[in-house]
Enzyme design. Structure first.
Site, PDB file in Angstrom:
ATOM      1  N   GLY A 298     -42.836  35.537   3.160  1.00 24.63           N
ATOM      2  CA  GLY A 298     -42.885  35.702   1.720  1.00 24.63           C
ATOM      3  C   GLY A 298     -41.608  35.330   1.007  1.00 24.63           C
ATOM      4  O   GLY A 298     -41.442  35.624  -0.180  1.00 24.63           O
TER       5      GLY A 298
ATOM      6  N   HIS B   4     -32.094  32.916   7.177  1.00 18.47           N
ATOM      7  CA  HIS B   4     -33.049  33.468   8.140  1.00 18.47           C
ATOM      8  C   HIS B   4     -32.342  34.130   9.321  1.00 18.47           C
ATOM      9  O   HIS B   4     -33.012  34.702  10.189  1.00 18.47           O
ATOM     10  CB  HIS B   4     -33.971  32.372   8.685  1.00 18.47           C
ATOM     11  CG  HIS B   4     -35.014  31.888   7.716  1.00 18.47           C
ATOM     12  ND1 HIS B   4     -35.677  32.738   6.859  1.00 18.47           N
ATOM     13  CD2 HIS B   4     -35.528  30.649   7.504  1.00 18.47           C
ATOM     14  CE1 HIS B   4     -36.550  32.033   6.146  1.00 18.47           C
ATOM     15  NE2 HIS B   4     -36.465  30.785   6.505  1.00 18.47           N
TER      16      HIS B   4
END
Length: 339
Positions: free
Chosen positions: A77, A141
């Site tokens: 998301g 990330h």
């Protein structure tokens, strides 16, 4: 292997190249989904293609106290959160939502990803941050433990978003299939058990899932003013409450007048998955010269994994998750392991 010297502000590129080459040789290797090489670096699986930019981010990045960093695993998301974050922080600059930058720029251009150099960066290193105004909106990330020291010691605020592990896998499965060389072929459902087994073992980009989530969650408990832990499913279920919480955390709370004018609802509508998916900018062009923008938008649904994974498959992940989280106090209303 000895870590790259971090005391030098501008290490010679030759030194970095040599270090990266040695890393590629020395680290354990796997092949994600049969096509994408990944190596185990600092406890997480990383693509060799971004070793250089990842290491530069870790060793050379200087955080500002006003920075806002969006952290996540891929396919949880983060594209949606980038859009919301940009719209919230810049709502006084771009108050006309019909002419908002999100209509002409993908959110990956508006919120800079630190490990992925832009496609026009020919040396494959770090993005240029010199032209970014304050607050700088950044994304990553990599796990919390591997973040640059300056992020941890500064007042940089971190927003972490996670997603049900099974939906994360299914979204990744579809996404990486589109990146493979044979993009025109149909998904081979006979391989899903094999790839999900790999996911359960944590052998996927930036995995293991449990370690990634646990690192940021623990920090959000210990330092709630530093890390905001958000769940994708909660944002889907009650977007207004989550958007208000996000705005307050990053230092841009909505005034009573803004709430009465419906600004929160306007931002939610502008940044909704359905709205973003149909925008022309997200149906053309590419991100980082790696994948098409439209690959970022598939369904965005909660619970789509039930159409693909069997109870016997998910049980394996549940057991691993339970073992790693036992005694931590972590609890999610959107993912309950079954035994």
């Amino acid at each position: 292997m000895e870590p790259l010297e971090t005391t030098t502000k501008n290490p010679k590129m030759e030194e970095l190249e040599d270090y990266v080459q040695h890393l590629e040789i020395s680290l354990p290797k796997e092949l994600w989904m049969g096509a994408f090489p990944i190596s185990l670096y600092e406890g997480f699986w990383c693509s060799p293609k971004i070793f250089k930019s990842t290491i530069l981010f870790q060793t050379q990045f200087e955080a500002h106290d006003t920075d806002i960093l969006l952290a996540s695993l891929p396919k949880t998301g983060s594209t949606w959160l980038r859009s919301l974050l940009f719209a919230i922080v810049n709502r006084n600059i771009f108050s006309d939502f019909t002419k908002h930058p999100l209509h002409t720029q993908n959110s990956h251009e508006l919120v800079v990803h630190m490990e992925f150099p832009p496609s026009n960066n020919t040396n494959g290193t770090q993005p240029d941050l010199t032209k970014l105004s304050s607050p700088r909106l950044l994304a990553t990330h990599i796990p919390y433990l591997s973040l640059p020291k300056s992020i941890k010691t500064s007042k940089t605020r971190i927003v972490y978003v996670c997603r049900n592990p099974f939906d994360t896998f299914i979204s990744s499965w579809h996404f990486y299939h589109k990146l493979s060389l044979n993009t025109s072929s149909e998904l081979d459902h006979n391989t899903i058990e094999e790839y999900f087994g790999q996911f359960c073992e944590g052998k996927f980009p930036y995995g293991p899932y449990e370690d990634h989530l646990l690192g940021y969650w623990k920090e959000s408990i210990q330092n709630p003013n530093k890390v905001l832990f958000m769940e994708y499913e909660g944002l889907k279920q009650d977007p207004k409450a989550y958007v208000k919480k996000l705005a307050e955390f990053v230092g841009y709370p909505f005034s009573q007048l803004e709430q009465e004018k419906g600004i929160i609802d306007d931002i939610i509508k502008l940044c909704s998955f359905e709205n973003l998916k149909k925008m022309k900018v997200n149906n053309s062009g590419d991100a980082y010269g790696i994948f098409e923008n439209k690959a970022l938008f598939r369904k965005g649904e909660v619970g789509d994994w039930t159409n693909y994974l069997t109870p016997s498959m998910t049980k394996m992940f549940d057991q691993n998750f339970h073992e790693k989280f036992k005694g931590t106090g972590f609890n999610s209303k959107y993912y309950q392991p079954s035994f």
